[in-house]
Design a protein around this motif. Structure first.
Motif, PDB file in Angstrom:
ATOM      1  N   ASN A   1       0.817  -1.208   0.000  1.00 21.05           N
ATOM      2  CA  ASN A   1       0.000   0.000   0.000  1.00 21.05           C
ATOM      3  C   ASN A   1       0.852   1.260   0.000  1.00 21.05           C
ATOM      4  O   ASN A   1       0.508   2.254  -0.638  1.00 21.05           O
TER       5      ASN A   1
ATOM      6  N   THR B   1       0.579   3.914  -2.992  1.00 22.03           N
ATOM      7  CA  THR B   1       0.264   5.292  -2.606  1.00 22.03           C
ATOM      8  C   THR B   1       1.306   6.257  -3.162  1.00 22.03           C
ATOM      9  O   THR B   1       0.978   7.302  -3.718  1.00 22.03           O
TER      10      THR B   1
ATOM     11  N   GLU C   1       1.145   6.805  -6.927  1.00 17.03           N
ATOM     12  CA  GLU C   1       0.097   7.742  -7.316  1.00 17.03           C
ATOM     13  C   GLU C   1       0.455   9.177  -6.930  1.00 17.03           C
ATOM     14  O   GLU C   1       0.339  10.101  -7.742  1.00 17.03           O
TER      15      GLU C   1
ATOM     16  N   ASP D   1      -6.810   7.048 -11.930  1.00 15.69           N
ATOM     17  CA  ASP D   1      -7.133   8.362 -11.391  1.00 15.69           C
ATOM     18  C   ASP D   1      -8.140   9.078 -12.288  1.00 15.69           C
ATOM     19  O   ASP D   1      -9.154   9.606 -11.828  1.00 15.69           O
TER      20      ASP D   1
ATOM     21  N   PHE E   1     -10.934   5.897 -10.115  1.00 18.53           N
ATOM     22  CA  PHE E   1     -10.550   4.761  -9.287  1.00 18.53           C
ATOM     23  C   PHE E   1      -9.187   5.001  -8.621  1.00 18.53           C
ATOM     24  O   PHE E   1      -8.445   5.911  -8.981  1.00 18.53           O
ATOM     25  N   ARG E   2      -8.878   4.150  -7.650  1.00 20.59           N
ATOM     26  CA  ARG E   2      -7.500   4.015  -7.180  1.00 20.59           C
ATOM     27  C   ARG E   2      -7.174   2.524  -7.206  1.00 20.59           C
ATOM     28  O   ARG E   2      -8.076   1.688  -7.144  1.00 20.59           O
TER      29      ARG E   2
ATOM     30  N   LYS F   1      -5.504  -0.653  -5.468  1.00 20.83           N
ATOM     31  CA  LYS F   1      -5.084  -1.174  -4.169  1.00 20.83           C
ATOM     32  C   LYS F   1      -4.837  -2.670  -4.297  1.00 20.83           C
ATOM     33  O   LYS F   1      -5.546  -3.346  -5.049  1.00 20.83           O
TER      34      LYS F   1
ATOM     35  N   VAL G   1     -10.561   0.309  -7.122  1.00 20.67           N
ATOM     36  CA  VAL G   1     -11.636   0.617  -6.175  1.00 20.67           C
ATOM     37  C   VAL G   1     -12.089   2.057  -6.407  1.00 20.67           C
ATOM     38  O   VAL G   1     -11.259   2.935  -6.660  1.00 20.67           O
TER      39      VAL G   1
ATOM     40  N   LYS H   1     -12.905   5.790  -6.077  1.00 24.88           N
ATOM     41  CA  LYS H   1     -12.300   6.785  -5.177  1.00 24.88           C
ATOM     42  C   LYS H   1     -13.189   7.121  -3.990  1.00 24.88           C
ATOM     43  O   LYS H   1     -12.711   7.501  -2.936  1.00 24.88           O
TER      44      LYS H   1
ATOM     45  N   SER I   1     -14.943   5.149  -2.227  1.00 27.14           N
ATOM     46  CA  SER I   1     -15.054   4.094  -1.217  1.00 27.14           C
ATOM     47  C   SER I   1     -14.091   4.342  -0.060  1.00 27.14           C
ATOM     48  O   SER I   1     -13.055   4.996  -0.217  1.00 27.14           O
TER      49      SER I   1
ATOM     50  N   ALA J   1     -10.509   3.141  -0.589  1.00 32.62           N
ATOM     51  CA  ALA J   1      -9.656   3.902  -1.509  1.00 32.62           C
ATOM     52  C   ALA J   1      -8.837   4.957  -0.779  1.00 32.62           C
ATOM     53  O   ALA J   1      -7.791   5.392  -1.254  1.00 32.62           O
ATOM     54  N   ARG J   2      -9.322   5.381   0.391  1.00 27.83           N
ATOM     55  CA  ARG J   2      -8.662   6.484   1.113  1.00 27.83           C
ATOM     56  C   ARG J   2      -7.588   6.004   2.072  1.00 27.83           C
ATOM     57  O   ARG J   2      -7.053   6.791   2.848  1.00 27.83           O
TER      58      ARG J   2
END
Lengths: 440, 440
Positions: free
Chosen positions: A165, A169, A172, A242, A246-247, A249, A270, A272, A274, A277-278
Motif C-alpha cells: 500500500n 500510494t 500515485e 485516477d 478509481f485508485r 489497491k 476501487v 475513489k 469508497s 480507496a482512502r
C-alpha cells in the motif's frame, strides 16, 4: 485478585521487546482491567546479550523456545519467532499440548496449521489467540470471532500489506515507477531486502486465509488462493485509474459465490469514493459485509512493534479475564470444508489497458472481439494527447494506449477475448488487466 | 452442549423485532459459535396484537417489562425500551438484582446511570453489555473494553450521530441550507419529527459520555460535556471549509489534557485528507488514539434495526460463551473521578467567519484585535468575488464575509478577541466560530 498470570515470550525482536515493555509500563492498568496481574517470567531469544533496551536478566532464560514451551513455569506462551515450521510450530504445539495458552502473531503458522493447532488447543482446553497475526493493531480477529456472531458474512476484504500500500500510494502521489517506490520503501524500512513475499501477495494471502476461515466457518485453505502481486502495475495504470475515478489497491478478498468461496489477492480498482480507496501509506484496512450489520470497516496500523504488541497484549488480557473464544470461532470439528470458487467464474468489471497499433480498423477489431465474447464496454479511452505527439513525429505505427472498462462479465470471457485480440496482431504487447471491485 | 440460554426481549420496535428475527434465522450458527443455543422465551411490548412480521404468540407475554425482568424464566434480559428513567431503568435494575444478565442499546440510561448499574451488575455477578448503545453496529464498546487493554488512550472521537452527518453531507454535496436538509432528512426517516435531541448534540453527548469512561477509566459524567449543535452551520461555512481543505463534521471528542479530560460535542473542521472527513451520510465512525496501537478507526452503520440487532446479538453471544468483561472495563469502584478540563483552556486552531463592514481600517482593526489577544493567523480569506459584486452595486457599506484561520491558541483567547472585535463596530453580526481538530 487471582494469582498473577505468568507469561513466557519467545522471540525478542521489535514486537517481543515491545510486548515486554508494554506489560511493564501498563501492568497496573492491565491488572485492574482483567482482574489478574500479568507478569513476564521467562523469555527465549537467539542472543542473551544483545542490547534491546530491556533487562532480560530478570527473566528465566531459555536459549531454546521449544524447551521454554515444554518446561517453563508459565500460563501463556507468546510465540513471536515466525515461520510456519521449525521452532515456531514445535514450541506452539508443545505449549498447547500441556495446556499452556498460546498467543501468537504468526500468520504463516496459522495459515498452514491453524485448524490442526485449533484441535490441539481444544483438546487441551487452552486458548490460541492471534489478533496480531492479521492487520497488526486492528482488532479484526476479535471482530470476526466475537462481534459477527449474529451475521452471515458474504465478503471480507482489505488492504492487508503495508508495504504494497505504501508503494501504490507513492506511485500515485509522486508519479514515480514501481521500482523507484520499492527502492524508497526499502530505504525507509517499509520493505524487506527481499520484498518478494510482500509484493507478490503471499503475505496478504496468509492473512486472507485466516480471515476466510473466521468469516465463513470453513477450514483454512491457504493453498487455494488466487494470487497476483503488484509488480506489473505501471504508472500508466495509476494515471488511468485516477482519470477514471478509481485508485489501485492490493486487496485480499474472500467472497461467497454460488459455486463456492473465492479467495483472491490481486491489484484492484476501487472507486475513489469508497472507504478503502482512502487508506494511504502503510495503513491497513479490513471490511466485513454481514447480512445484519451491513458493512463495517476497521482501519489502523498493520505493522510495527508497538501496534503489534497492543494486539498481543489484548489477547493476553482476554486470557487473563478468562474469556474462552474458540480458536477459529467455532469448534474445529464443525468447520466446513473450504469449497473453492473457480477464478474463471469470477464475475466483475475489468479495466483493460492495451497497446494498440494505430492502424485503420484496429479499434473496430478490438470492439468486435469484446462483443463476440459477450462483453459490454462501459467506456473506451484513447489517450489523445499521446496520439497528437506521435502524429507530430509522423510515426503513426507507434502503438497507442487504449483503456477499456467493461461492465460485469466473467474472468473466462475476458481471458478469451484478450487471447483473440492478441492473435489479431493489433496490439503490441500483453494486455494489462485489473479487476474492478464492487464497493459501496 | 450446555442448556439453552433463555432470552427475554423488552421492547419490540424495529430493533427488538430484528433481534427476534436474527436469533431465529441464525440460531444454529450462534449455537455453534458460542457453545450454547440461544432462545427467546419471553417478550414484552405495548401491543400484543400489532403486526411486526414475527409471531409473538410463541413467547411468554408480559405487558409490563419490569414484571418480565422480575418474574420471567430468563437468563438474559434485553432492554430495548429506551429512556433514562421509568420502565427501562426499573427493569434493568430488577433483572440485574436477581443475577439476570442485561443487554441494552440504551445510551441515555448508561450515560446517566452507567456506574451505578455497573455496581449492581458486579454485586450480582451479572453481565451488562451495551455494544448497541454507541455507534450501532460498530464494535467500539468491545474494542475499548477488550482490545485496548494494553493502551493508554489519549483521545477518542467520532461521528456518533447519523442524522447530523446526513445533514452536513447533503449541505456540502448539494449546496442546500440546513433547514432544507433537515426537512429532507425528516421526509426520508433519518431525522425525528422533533430533531432537537440529534441536531443539538445531546445524542452524541450521551454516547461520548460512555466512550470517555471506557477510554479513560473514569466515572461517567454526562453532565460535564461541552455541547454545540449544528443548527448554526451556514452554507457559507460549508463552502469556506471546502475551499480551505476542510470538511465540517459534528464530532464528539474526549481528550486527555494537562488539566483534565475534555468532553466536547461541536461542529468541527477536519482536514479533507483525514479518515473521518470521508464518512458520508448516515454512517458513524469512531477513532481511538492509544499510546501503543496508534490510531485505529472503526466505520459502519450507526443505527438501523438490523445493524443494531447485530450488536445486541454479539453481546448475547459473549454471555453465551461465558465471557465476563467488566461493565465499564474495570471494577466500578476502581473508576477514577472524572476531572473536567475547562473548555476555556481548550487549545486548537479556529475557523472564524466575520461579516465585516467594508470600510477603511476594518481589516487592520480585526488583525490588531487578534494580535492583541496573542493569536497568530494562518490565513485570511476575503471573498473577492462578493466584493466586486458589491462594488458594482456601489454599495460599499454592505458587509463582506471574511474568513480567518488561526494557529493553535486557546478558547479563552479567541472568545476575548471576538468580544473586542464585536465592540469595535466593524462587524455586522455575531461571528461564526468553528474549532479545527488536529488529525493525522
Amino acid at each position: 485478585m487471582a494469582e498473577a498470570l505468568k507469561v513466557g515470550v519467545a522471540g525478542l525482536g521489535t514486537v517481543g521487546t515491545s510486548v515486554v515493555q508494554l506489560l511493564e509500563k501498563h501492568g497496573t492498568q492491565i491488572a485492574r482491567k482483567t482482574g489478574r496481574a500479568v507478569t513476564v517470567t521467562a523469555v527465549s531469544a537467539r542472543s542473551r546479550t544483545k542490547d534491546r533496551g530491556i533487562d532480560v536478566s530478570i527473566f528465566d532464560w531459555f536459549s531454546d523456545p521449544v524447551e521454554m514451551a515444554k518446561q517453563a513455569d508459565i500460563d501463556i506462551f507468546v510465540e513471536l519467532i515466525g515461520g510456519d515450521t521449525g521452532a515456531a510450530e514445535d514450541s506452539v504445539r508443545a505449549a498447547l499440548a500441556r495446556g499452556v495458552h498460546v498467543v501468537t502473531a504468526n500468520k504463516a503458522l496459522l495459515a498452514r496449521h491453524g485448524v490442526d493447532l485449533a484441535e490441539v488447543a481444544e483438546e487441551n482446553n487452552a486458548c490460541l489467540n492471534y489478533e496480531a497475526a492479521v492487520a497488526g493493531g486492528i482488532p479484526i480477529v476479535k471482530t470476526l470471532r466475537e462481534s459477527m456472531t449474529g451475521n452471515d458474512v458474504s465478503r471480507v476484504y482489505g488492504i492487508l500489506n503495508g508495504t504494497c500500500n505504501y508503494i501504490l500510494t507513492r506511485m500515485e502521489a509522486d508519479g514515480i515507477s514501481f521500482e523507484d517506490c520499492l527502492a524508497d520503501a526499502q530505504r525507509l524500512g517499509y520493505a524487506e531486502a527481499d520484498p518478494t513475499f510482500d509484493i507478490e501477495g503471499n503475505d496478504t494471502a496468509h492473512k486472507l486465509a485466516i480471515l476466510t476461515s473466521l468469516a465463513f466457518g470453513t477450514r483454512i485453505s491457504s493453498d487455494n488462493i488466487y494470487m497476483e502481486g503488484i509488480t506489473s502495475i505501471a504508472t500508466a495504470d495509476i494515471q488511468a485509474a485516477d482519470e477514471l475515478g478509481f485508485r489501485i489497491k492490493l486487496l485480499g478478498v474472500a467472497q461467497r459465490t454460488e459455486t463456492g468461496i473465492e479467495q483472491r489477492v490481486h491489484p484492484t480498482m476501487v472507486p475513489k469514493s469508497s472507504a478503502i480507496a482512502r487508506i494511504d501509506g502503510v495503513l491497513n484496512a479490513v471490511a466485513v459485509d454481514g447480512d445484519f450489520v451491513g458493512e463495517i470497516v476497521l482501519v489502523g496500523p498493520g505493522a510495527g512493534g508497538n501496534a503489534t504488541a497492543s494486539s498481543v497484549v489484548a489477547d493476553i488480557g482476554d486470557i487473563a479475564r478468562g474469556d474462552k473464544t474458540l480458536v477459529l470461532g467455532m469448534p474445529a470439528a464443525d468447520l466446513k470444508p473450504y469449497e473453492r470458487a473457480r477464478m474463471r467464474l469470477h464475475e466483475g468489471g475489468y479495466y483493460i489497458r492495451l497497446s494498440v497499433f494505430d492502424r485503420p480498423g484496429a479499434f473496430a477489431e478490438i470492439a468486435r472481439c469484446m462483443g463476440d465474447a459477450g462483453i459490454s464496454l462501459e467506456s473506451i479511452v484513447q489517450k489523445r494527447q499521446a496520439l497528437e505527439e506521435v502524429q507530430a513525429k509522423h510515426d503513426t505505427d507507434q502503438p497507442q494506449p487504449v483503456i477499456l472498462i467493461t461492465y460485469e462479465t466473467t474472468e473466462v470471457a475476458i481471458k478469451e477475448a484478450l487471447d483473440v485480440i492478441m492473435s489479431k496482431g493489433v496490439v503490441a504487447e500483453e494486455p494489462q488487466m485489473i479487476r474492478i471491485e464492487k464497493l459501496n
